[in-house]
Scaffold this active site. Sequence first.
Site, short mmCIF file in Angstrom:
data_model
loop_
_atom_site.label_atom_id
_atom_site.label_comp_id
_atom_site.label_asym_id
_atom_site.label_seq_id
_atom_site.Cartn_x
_atom_site.Cartn_y
_atom_site.Cartn_z
N LEU A 271 0.86 -1.19 0.00
CA LEU A 271 0.00 0.00 0.00
C LEU A 271 0.89 1.24 0.00
O LEU A 271 1.82 1.32 0.79
CB LEU A 271 -0.91 0.03 1.23
N HIS A 272 0.59 2.18 -0.88
CA HIS A 272 1.37 3.42 -0.86
C HIS A 272 0.58 4.63 -1.35
O HIS A 272 1.01 5.77 -1.16
CB HIS A 272 2.63 3.27 -1.71
#
Length: 366
Positions: A209-210
């Site tokens: 996740l970013h």
Amino acid sequence: MLIDVIAGARPNFMKIAPIIDAIETQRKNGVDIHFRLVHTGQHYDKKMSADFFDQLNIPAPHHNLEVGSGTQAEQTGRIMMGYEALLMEKPCDLCIVVGDVTSTMACSIAAKKMNNIKVAHVEAGIRSGDWTMPEEINRMVTDSITDYFFTTSDVANNNLRKAGIPEERIFFVGNTMIDTLYKQMPRFIKPEAWDKYNLTEKGYMIMTLHRPANVDTQDKLKELIGEIVNSSNGMPLIFPIHPRTAKMLEAAGISAPNLHIIEPLGYLEFNYLVKNAKAVITDSGGITEEATVMGVPCMTLRDSTERPETCTVGTNELLGTNPKAVAPAMEKLFSGNWKKGGIPELWDGKTSPRIVQHIMDIWKLG
């Protein structure tokens, strides 16, 4: 003929490696074709740069612009200035840019403004429709000044046709990142996390996740991770963490017995985990392509995707950014009802030779 091959960020490196191989193959066959590898330095962390060059056997860059960190505008300006100076010293015949990072857009602009140097865009025509993504702006600007469009799918072809691009400038070639995947699959490396967390084939999930929509708000990130943990049936969740996300997790005090935070991984280690995972949970675009080719179920936590073929053909499903969408997807996964998926057309590991052959035909080389 001198071709500049531009790379600047982690997603670029997997895409340029096979293109360089294909150029070198033709050069060794006596074709007057040469490349100059330009690393902009947009990603300067070792795990995001040097390790990838080592693992993928990419030659040392001929030039490193070393732009480092900064805002979108600061990076764009420094890349353009650095690349312009290089072109003033020695211009190229063709500038190849790949993907949709800041370096792609900035070098395209610099090349076109420098005596109208021809630009070839690899992965042209892909669109998410989400203008909040910097990558979408990069794609649109790059494609607006590109000369030769190398595409990964017929969806991308149609996007370009709708924008008025003449058919003779569109080349449907496939996906260079998949060239790298096929070549490197026999070399995948078991990471330390495998033994440390007693992982088994199909006995864990890997997540990345970013994107700001998922990680830049503590409450949203906490709810999202909570939904993933609660619906994972206690299965280990391996989370190689982006630095920005690490800060948010720490600030939010997020932890769970089966949530294992690890350092960013090299290409060979990360894809070892993807290949053997029960599923992938991500908000990345490229990972959905790799998961599709390896036949691994993939859940994408985004409201749109620029790679729809991973959903219509492949193993990917677009869940959106509402954390409540996670549990039903997990139930589908654990009940054995996830779609099998297939491999999109021309994702066959032979894209880069097709690209180089088209370039040779355009320049009447060989």
